[in-house]
Design a protein around this motif. Structure first.
Motif: not given
Length: 65
Positions: A45-49
């Motif tokens: 999963e991509e972590e978004y700021p």
């Protein structure tokens, strides 16, 4: 023999209920994509700021003793 007069209609009602549930789930698109969910666990999963709009906002729940 008399028990069959009660159990057969009850079984038919239960079967009709589950058929109704299946048809409504099918119409809502529940069975559209049955292949991709089993491969979803292999992708990271991509972590978004996170936007810090509040100065006192914490990243997660904290436990205080």
């Amino acid at each position: 023999m008399e028990a069959l007069y009660l159990t057969i209609p009850m079984a038919m009602c239960i079967a009709a209920f589950f058929l109704y549930v299946f048809i409504t789930a099918f119409r809502k698109g529940q069975f559209e994509d049955i292949e991709s969910p089993k491969y979803r666990m292999f992708f990271e999963e991509e972590e978004y700021p996170q936007s810090k709009s509040k100065p006192n906002q914490t990243d997660g729940p904290t436990s205080k003793s």
